[in-house]
Write an enzyme that holds these catalytic residues in place. Structure first.
Site, PDB file in Angstrom:
ATOM      1  CG  HIS A 294      -1.831   1.090   1.416  1.00  0.00           C
ATOM      2  ND1 HIS A 294      -3.202   0.909   1.398  1.00  0.00           N
ATOM      3  CD2 HIS A 294      -1.645   2.415   1.625  1.00  0.00           C
ATOM      4  CE1 HIS A 294      -3.806   2.068   1.587  1.00  0.00           C
ATOM      5  NE2 HIS A 294      -2.872   2.994   1.733  1.00  0.00           N
ATOM      6  CB  CYS A 327      -1.306  10.454   6.339  1.00  0.00           C
ATOM      7  SG  CYS A 327      -0.922   9.986   8.041  1.00  0.00           S
TER       8      CYS A 327
END
Length: 393
Positions: A294, A327
């Protein structure tokens, strides 16, 4: 240490041989096939500040299901206090169960669960769906939480644990509803600092909390996918020891995880670091078949790290149309590697993804327009320009 890891994994696999297992990712065995896990509807959208209508999320999944993708991360059963964009995941699941998206092949839908309360709410939707077959078992109360081949040149409790992670064969039999497959996902972090910031608990506390959730999921025949976040770089601690990632991955596999998504959440990963991590995982007894990678593209290294992973033998990768994602605890971190870029690169290597590049390019442009973001996929924009010239845009 690697000997200890290997012996633990061998014991688990010896036991697993006696189980009837058939996970959705079994096609990874073919060297020229690469499985793409589309995480746009969950990981790609969860950090958006502007509210996204549930109709848009459902339409995104409906469109993605027609592209040849066979695995879509569709939502997260986390309290909206922590991740407002995932508040309607129960409606998304209900829609999929009642009106399955049109697809030429079975689709596996994955649902991220932060704790046993999330699992309970997930079961609640499953058990009340009109598509649930007769005899669908009512789950008990939720448990308490105290070297690979080369390519040929894939309504929750507000006090519950917060979950804003962006990541993240001997497999268990997948639960199937109306021709669909459904799986659950959990998430860990590779560093104590990120774990405490992201989930308000230590790594060991996370493992202890997820152990009963994983056991109950597997009891109900739902395979479990586990994310390990910040596996190649932490915004608080910097470089991450690959042996720590291997230790967590081993713990998760022993607990019953069917697949581990190793996440470069911050995009800090480099080719040498990726190669070292994958080698360490191998030495720890973690098979390529157990892993998906990922990558985020913060420093423009996602596709380079993908090539390193392919060379190592990895055949499963997460991505998001339009390069959606980010994020919240890593300022400057950009989205996931774009599905369009990943598909284009893999196809140039002769890999078979089964994914229609033209269609995912249209979808990436559509969804980024819907949520007011720029389309960050180079291959997607180039493909759209070609389609426009051909009068097919």
């Amino acid at each position: 240490m690697s000997v200890s890891f290997t012996s633990r994994l061998l014991r688990r696999r010896a036991f697993a041989q006696f189980s009837n297992r058939n996970f959705s990712s079994s096609s990874r065995a073919c060297a020229d096939q690469v499985r793409i896990i589309e995480v746009g509807p969950r990981d790609g959208l969860q950090n958006e500040k502007t509210s996204i209508p549930v109709e848009t999320k459902i339409e995104l999944i409906n469109r993605l299901a027609r592209t040849g993708l066979n695995t879509i991360e569709a939502g997260s059963f986390v309290h909206p206090k922590w991740v407002p964009q995932m508040a309607a995941s129960d409606q998304v699941l209900s829609s999929i169960l009642k009106s399955p998206p049109s697809s030429q092949l079975p689709i596996t839908y994955q649902w991220l669960l932060p704790n046993s309360k999330g699992l309970e709410n997930y079961f609640k939707v499953m058990n009340t769906s009109p598509s649930a077959p007769d005899g669908y078992p009512t789950p008990p109360p939720s448990p308490k939480m105290d070297d690979g081949p080369a390519l040929n040149t894939s309504s929750q409790d507000p006090n519950a644990m917060p979950a804003t992670t962006s990541g993240v064969d001997s497999m268990s039999t997948s639960r199937t509803e109306g021709g669909q497959r459904h799986e659950v996902s959990i998430f860990m972090a590779a560093t104590e600092s990120f774990s405490k910031k992201n989930t308000n608990c230590s790594i060991q506390e996370s493992l202890d909390r997820f152990r009963p959730l994983m056991a109950e999921s597997r009891k109900q025949n739902y395979p479990v996918r586990a994310y390990i976040s910040v596996a190649l770089g932490c915004p608080f601690e910097g470089a991450v020891d690959p042996h720590k990632v291997a230790e967590i991955a081993t713990d998760l596999m022993e607990m019953g995880a069917d697949e581990v998504s190793v996440a470069d959440t911050t995009g800090m990963g480099t080719a040498p670091a990726t190669r070292k991590l994958l080698q360490t995982l191998k030495e720890a007894g973690i098979r390529n078949e157990d892993i998906a990678m990922h990558f985020h593209d913060t420093f423009g290294q996602a596709l380079i790290n993908t090539m390193v992973s392919l060379d190592h033998g990895i055949r499963a990768f997460d991505s998001a149309v339009g390069g959606l994602g980010g994020c919240p605890y890593s300022p400057g971190a950009t989205g996931n590697v774009a599905t369009e870029d990943l598909v284009y690169s893999l196809h140039t290597l002769g890999a078979d993804t089964g994914v229609d590049l033209d269609e995912v390019s249209r979808i990436g442009d559509w969804i980024t327009g819907q949520i007011g973001k720029s389309n960050s996929s180079s291959a997607g924009k180039a493909t759209l320009a070609r389609l426009k010239r051909e009068g097919q845009a």
